[in-house]
Design a protein around this motif. Structure first.
Motif, PDB file in Angstrom:
ATOM      1  N   ARG A   1       0.976  -1.291   0.538  1.00 35.73           N
ATOM      2  CA  ARG A   1      -0.094   0.076   0.403  1.00 35.73           C
ATOM      3  C   ARG A   1       0.708   1.112   0.067  1.00 35.73           C
ATOM      4  NH1 ARG A   1      -2.352  -3.468   3.997  1.00 35.73           N
ATOM      5  NH2 ARG A   1      -1.312  -2.656   4.931  1.00 35.73           N
TER       6      ARG A   1
ATOM      7  N   ALA B   1       1.829   2.071  -9.424  1.00 33.84           N
ATOM      8  CA  ALA B   1       0.825   1.621  -9.825  1.00 33.84           C
ATOM      9  C   ALA B   1       0.810   0.267 -10.098  1.00 33.84           C
ATOM     10  CB  ALA B   1      -0.223   1.838 -10.715  1.00 33.84           C
TER      11      ALA B   1
ATOM     12  N   GLY C   1       1.879  -1.848  -6.321  1.00 35.42           N
ATOM     13  CA  GLY C   1       0.888  -1.968  -5.173  1.00 35.42           C
ATOM     14  C   GLY C   1      -0.115  -1.154  -5.391  1.00 35.42           C
ATOM     15  N   GLU C   2      -1.309  -1.373  -4.741  1.00 34.14           N
ATOM     16  CA  GLU C   2      -2.248  -0.190  -3.891  1.00 34.14           C
ATOM     17  C   GLU C   2      -1.537   1.299  -4.265  1.00 34.14           C
ATOM     18  OE1 GLU C   2      -6.528   0.322  -1.337  1.00 34.14           O
ATOM     19  OE2 GLU C   2      -4.763  -1.523  -1.488  1.00 34.14           O
ATOM     20  N   VAL C   3      -2.325   2.620  -4.720  1.00 32.84           N
ATOM     21  CA  VAL C   3      -1.425   3.466  -4.425  1.00 32.84           C
ATOM     22  C   VAL C   3      -2.792   4.423  -4.688  1.00 32.84           C
ATOM     23  CG1 VAL C   3      -0.970   5.450  -5.899  1.00 32.84           C
ATOM     24  CG2 VAL C   3       0.478   3.061  -6.435  1.00 32.84           C
ATOM     25  N   THR C   4      -2.981   5.246  -3.229  1.00 34.51           N
ATOM     26  CA  THR C   4      -3.684   6.091  -3.235  1.00 34.51           C
ATOM     27  C   THR C   4      -2.899   7.750  -2.888  1.00 34.51           C
ATOM     28  OG1 THR C   4      -5.012   4.581  -1.710  1.00 34.51           O
ATOM     29  CG2 THR C   4      -5.572   6.845  -1.888  1.00 34.51           C
TER      30      THR C   4
ATOM     31  N   PRO D   1      -0.417   2.220   5.240  1.00 31.67           N
ATOM     32  CA  PRO D   1       0.290   2.209   3.769  1.00 31.67           C
ATOM     33  C   PRO D   1       1.789   1.726   4.810  1.00 31.67           C
ATOM     34  CG  PRO D   1       0.387   4.894   3.991  1.00 31.67           C
ATOM     35  CD  PRO D   1      -0.412   4.432   5.584  1.00 31.67           C
TER      36      PRO D   1
END
Length: 247
Positions: free
Chosen positions: A2, A24, A27-30, A83
């Protein structure tokens, strides 16, 4: 993995879009970033009004606050889980030497560091902005390294990438912060109403830019990676201070 991404140039900046796209793959990008350019905001938190969080068409969240606000809100309420790493950037311009004191880019990473999360600030060391993809590739490499070989101690890295093609980079160097000369004089002007107004002067040239500094590495075409700390205590002056207080 994350990954929380922020910056100080605003959610619409080309640097953050390219950074999020590149990360991206890992992993999972915010993305939680300011709604406008907040360069120079340093580590300020907004405490005199409530903040709003909105969703952009590209999926980025943007906040009517500072870079520190963005990371703080993300870590204390917006994210379902913390994260694994916080990445701030890609800043449009260098953050070397004394710049780090004022930098909103570094401040966003610092907020993650204060929460015990490995954090990285990434800047493209030029105002030409020709090779954001080089900085994005370096950022991805550093995030991958954090996952592959994590450092047990708290990690806050300030990375400055020369504005050149990736194939022309001369490597990556562990550096210390250099120092600048004092800033250029303030720029004075008159408003249409005849009132005095002032622009803060530009940053001065590098004063301490010798081997081992971030300035020296970037000038030589190498990526500068500087470990930072938050402790402002001048430890070596404590004995002198204790003696002075006894007088």
């Amino acid at each position: 993995m994350r990954i929380l991404v922020s910056n100080d140039d605003g959610y619409f900046s080309p640097g953050i879009a390219l950074l999020a796209q590149r990360l991206a793959a890992l992993g999972e990008v915010t993305v939680v970033a300011p709604e406008r350019d907040r360069s120079g905001a340093s580590n300020s938190l907004t405490l005199d009004r409530p903040l709003s969080v909105r969703l952009a068409a590209n999926g980025f969240r943007y906040v009517n606050g500072t870079p520190t606000d963005c990371v703080h809100l993300a870590l204390t309420g917006l994210l379902d889980a913390p994260p694994d790493v916080v990445v701030s950037g890609i800043n449009f311009g260098a953050n070397m030497g004394d710049d780090t004191i004022y930098s909103g880019t570094v401040a966003a990473a610092t907020e993650g560091y204060l929460f015990g999360i490995p954090s990285i600030a990434v800047s493209l060391a030029s105002k030409a902005g020709r090779h954001f993809e080089t900085a994005a590739a370096v950022a991805a490499q550093m995030v991958e390294r954090c996952a592959r070989a994590p450092i047990e101690t708290p990690l806050l890295l300030n990375i400055n990438v020369p504005d050149i093609p990736l194939t022309e980079l001369g490597g990556i160097e562990a550096t210390r912060l250099g120092r600048r000369h004092k800033a250029e004089p303030v720029v004075q002007m008159r408003t249409p109403r005849g009132e005095a107004a002032y622009w803060i002067g530009a940053a001065g040239d590098a004063q301490d830019a010798g081997p081992g500094t971030d300035f020296h590495a970037v000038a030589a075409g190498r990526v500068s990676v500087t470990p930072l700390q938050v402790d402002l205590s001048l430890h070596q002056q404590l004995p002198l201070l204790r003696e002075w207080l006894e007088k």
